[in-house]
Design a protein around this motif. Structure first.
Motif, short mmCIF file in Angstrom:
data_model
loop_
_atom_site.label_atom_id
_atom_site.label_comp_id
_atom_site.label_asym_id
_atom_site.label_seq_id
_atom_site.Cartn_x
_atom_site.Cartn_y
_atom_site.Cartn_z
N PHE A 36 -38.60 -40.84 -12.78
CA PHE A 36 -37.56 -41.45 -13.61
C PHE A 36 -37.93 -42.90 -13.90
CE2 PHE A 36 -35.50 -37.75 -12.04
CZ PHE A 36 -34.48 -37.44 -12.93
N THR A 37 -37.69 -43.33 -15.12
CA THR A 37 -37.96 -44.72 -15.48
C THR A 37 -36.93 -45.63 -14.81
OG1 THR A 37 -36.59 -44.53 -17.47
CG2 THR A 37 -38.94 -44.06 -17.71
N TYR A 38 -37.15 -46.93 -14.96
CA TYR A 38 -36.21 -47.91 -14.40
C TYR A 38 -34.86 -47.81 -15.10
CZ TYR A 38 -39.98 -50.26 -11.86
OH TYR A 38 -41.01 -50.55 -11.01
N ASP A 39 -33.79 -47.97 -14.31
CA ASP A 39 -32.44 -47.96 -14.86
C ASP A 39 -32.17 -49.26 -15.62
OD1 ASP A 39 -32.57 -45.96 -12.97
OD2 ASP A 39 -30.50 -46.20 -12.34
N PRO A 40 -31.30 -49.19 -16.63
CA PRO A 40 -30.79 -50.45 -17.20
C PRO A 40 -30.04 -51.22 -16.12
CG PRO A 40 -30.23 -48.57 -18.59
CD PRO A 40 -30.77 -48.01 -17.31
N PRO A 41 -30.13 -52.54 -16.10
CA PRO A 41 -29.50 -53.32 -15.02
C PRO A 41 -27.97 -53.30 -15.12
CG PRO A 41 -30.39 -54.77 -16.71
CD PRO A 41 -30.83 -53.39 -17.06
N LEU A 42 -27.32 -53.30 -13.99
CA LEU A 42 -25.86 -53.38 -13.97
C LEU A 42 -25.39 -54.78 -14.33
CD1 LEU A 42 -24.99 -51.36 -10.74
CD2 LEU A 42 -24.43 -50.73 -13.08
N ILE A 91 -20.50 -37.09 -22.69
CA ILE A 91 -19.59 -36.09 -22.11
C ILE A 91 -18.89 -36.66 -20.88
CG2 ILE A 91 -20.83 -34.08 -23.00
CD1 ILE A 91 -22.25 -33.81 -20.35
N GLY A 92 -18.81 -37.99 -20.84
CA GLY A 92 -18.01 -38.65 -19.81
C GLY A 92 -18.71 -38.80 -18.47
N LEU A 93 -20.05 -38.68 -18.44
CA LEU A 93 -20.76 -38.81 -17.17
C LEU A 93 -20.98 -40.28 -16.82
CD1 LEU A 93 -22.37 -37.34 -14.91
CD2 LEU A 93 -24.40 -37.72 -16.31
N LYS A 94 -20.61 -40.65 -15.62
CA LYS A 94 -20.83 -42.01 -15.15
C LYS A 94 -22.14 -42.04 -14.36
CE LYS A 94 -18.90 -45.60 -12.16
NZ LYS A 94 -17.86 -45.93 -11.18
N TRP A 95 -23.10 -42.83 -14.83
CA TRP A 95 -24.39 -42.89 -14.14
C TRP A 95 -24.39 -43.92 -13.01
CZ3 TRP A 95 -29.13 -40.41 -14.23
CH2 TRP A 95 -30.19 -41.07 -13.58
N PRO A 96 -24.23 -45.22 -13.31
CA PRO A 96 -24.31 -46.19 -12.21
C PRO A 96 -23.02 -46.22 -11.41
CG PRO A 96 -23.89 -47.32 -14.28
CD PRO A 96 -24.01 -45.87 -14.61
N ASP A 97 -23.17 -46.45 -10.13
CA ASP A 97 -22.01 -46.59 -9.24
C ASP A 97 -22.35 -47.70 -8.25
OD1 ASP A 97 -20.10 -46.33 -7.14
OD2 ASP A 97 -19.68 -44.28 -7.80
N GLN A 98 -21.81 -48.89 -8.49
CA GLN A 98 -22.17 -50.05 -7.69
C GLN A 98 -21.82 -49.86 -6.21
OE1 GLN A 98 -23.85 -52.92 -8.97
NE2 GLN A 98 -24.18 -53.12 -6.77
N LYS A 99 -20.69 -49.21 -5.95
CA LYS A 99 -20.27 -49.01 -4.56
C LYS A 99 -21.26 -48.11 -3.82
CE LYS A 99 -16.37 -47.48 -1.72
NZ LYS A 99 -14.98 -46.94 -1.71
N LYS A 105 -28.05 -47.51 -1.52
CA LYS A 105 -29.14 -47.89 -2.44
C LYS A 105 -29.51 -46.73 -3.37
CE LYS A 105 -29.40 -52.07 -1.03
NZ LYS A 105 -28.11 -52.06 -0.35
N GLN A 106 -28.55 -45.86 -3.59
CA GLN A 106 -28.73 -44.77 -4.56
C GLN A 106 -28.29 -45.29 -5.92
OE1 GLN A 106 -27.46 -40.62 -3.66
NE2 GLN A 106 -26.06 -40.89 -5.38
N PRO A 107 -29.16 -45.32 -6.93
CA PRO A 107 -28.82 -45.96 -8.21
C PRO A 107 -27.88 -45.16 -9.09
CG PRO A 107 -31.02 -45.02 -8.32
CD PRO A 107 -30.57 -44.85 -6.90
N PHE A 108 -27.71 -43.87 -8.82
CA PHE A 108 -26.87 -43.03 -9.67
C PHE A 108 -25.66 -42.52 -8.88
CE2 PHE A 108 -30.70 -40.91 -8.19
CZ PHE A 108 -30.19 -39.94 -7.35
N SER A 109 -24.61 -42.19 -9.61
CA SER A 109 -23.38 -41.71 -8.96
C SER A 109 -23.55 -40.28 -8.48
CB SER A 109 -22.22 -41.79 -9.96
OG SER A 109 -22.44 -40.89 -11.03
#
Length: 363
Positions: A36-42, A91-99, A105-109
């Motif tokens: 997977f490529t780098y995520d866009p920054p939060l 379709i309403g998917l939330k990718w980043p989850d700061q908590k 240290k998991q970048p995706f929800s």
């Protein structure tokens, strides 16, 4: 001067980040890799302008991802995370989850995991030669609005004169693009064949032509029978086929009768048809070869040959008349992608399921 210094620092960082991945790729050169490529920054540097500012974090991430794609070896398949976020965000998917990131240290929800698994499974299928190769399409209310048998080819809903007609036209453009990338397009519709083909020939707003269609099944047989005949004519497994239709009844019937076929229900507005298919992402386009681009024409030739074989009383004599010749070639940089494809297709017939990548085949 400050801007020049900043650009130099950015280039140095890009070089160092890329070097890390080059070293890692070298260590796993004999394995297929899904990365997977780098995520866009939060958190951004420049807010709405972060993607276009020189010192923007998003701008930097995009540059690094471009470099990864440019320098990746052929055994590495990259997944564009920014594209995934945009695609599944519809379709309403939330990718980043700061908590979750702070905790693990998991970048995706957690809710994005099913979509990630779906993407990985599609790429794995592609690696082992089980990718989808055929798109079977319905006609009425799928690539044009209305029932052509009732309305006539002049009066179907298609074209820029209305929002609905433009949506169907855009969907045809999408199918045309799939065809140009090597996906086999077939028609399976409960229709009068002459009337249906007349629409392709005479309606000025048609984007698809009969030349884009490898097999045209317009009759009043059940669609499961027609799809099985398409599979047999192409000599491809049912699991290579994607079937799309606006009718929930037809879709449920195919799911029940031919579960190996990937069936997609195109519901509601035609403007959503492309998005519905893309959210499932049945087709993978990586290392497209010249053979992929000629696939439709090749299968048309195979179908003609099979038809002549069925009519011939002496098959051996007919095959001799074809004057087929085997052409042997050494594996080279020109044909390596095709060699990997062909070897991948044999995996379903092998007991050990050994996969060979580019480095193992061509050294």
């Amino acid at each position: 001067p400050k801007l020049q210094d900043s650009k130099k620092k950015i280039k140095t960082c890009e070089k160092n980040d890329l070097l890390i991945w080059k070293k890692l790729w070298k260590k796993i050169k004999n394995k297929n890799v899904i990365q997977f490529t780098y995520d866009p920054p939060l958190i951004s540097n420049y807010g709405l302008f972060d993607g276009i500012q020189t010192n923007g974090l998003l701008n930097y991430i995009r540059k690094i991802n471009d470099k990864l794609n440019l320098y990746k070896p052929k055994n590495v398949k990259l997944v564009d995370v920014e594209n995934v976020i945009g695609l599944y965000g519809n379709i309403g998917l939330k990718w980043p989850d700061q908590k979750i990131y702070n905790l693990t240290k998991q970048p995706f929800s957690f809710e994005s995991i099913p979509s990630l698994c779906h993407i990985i499974s599609i790429l794995c299928s592609n690696i082992i030669g089980l990718s989808k190769k055929v798109l079977v399409i319905d006609l009425d209310n799928t690539i044009w609005g209305g029932v052509v048998g009732d309305l006539g080819y002049q009066n179907i809903v298609l074209g820029p004169e209305s929002p609905e007609g433009e949506a169907y036209q855009n969907f045809q453009r999408y199918i045309k693009k799939l065809h140009e990338k090597g996906i086999i397009i077939c028609v399976c519709s409960k229709n009068n064949e002459n009337i249906a083909k007349e629409t392709f020939k005479k309606n000025k707003n048609m984007i698809l032509s009969l030349n884009d269609v490898t097999i045209f099944k317009a009759n009043f047989n059940d669609k499961a029978t027609n799809i099985k005949e398409i599979s047999k004519s192409l000599n491809l497994g049912l699991d290579s086929i994607v079937f799309v239709d606006d009718s929930i009844f037809e879709c449920e019937y195919i799911k029940k009768e031919i579960p190996d076929v990937l069936t997609i229900h195109l519901k509601d507005d035609a403007s959503n048809f492309i998005e519905i298919i893309e959210n499932i992402s049945p087709f993978v386009f990586s290392n497209i070869t010249k053979e992929d681009l000629k696939r439709n024409q090749n299968y048309k030739s195979i179908i003609k040959i099979n038809q002549k074989i069925n009519k011939s009383s002496n098959i051996d004599s007919f095959l001799n008349q074809l004057k087929s010749r085997a052409k042997l070639q050494k594996v080279s940089s020109i044909n390596i992608d095709r060699a990997v494809q062909l070897l991948g297709k044999t995996n379903q017939f092998k007991l050990n399921q050994k996969l060979y990548n580019v480095k193992e085949i061509y050294k």
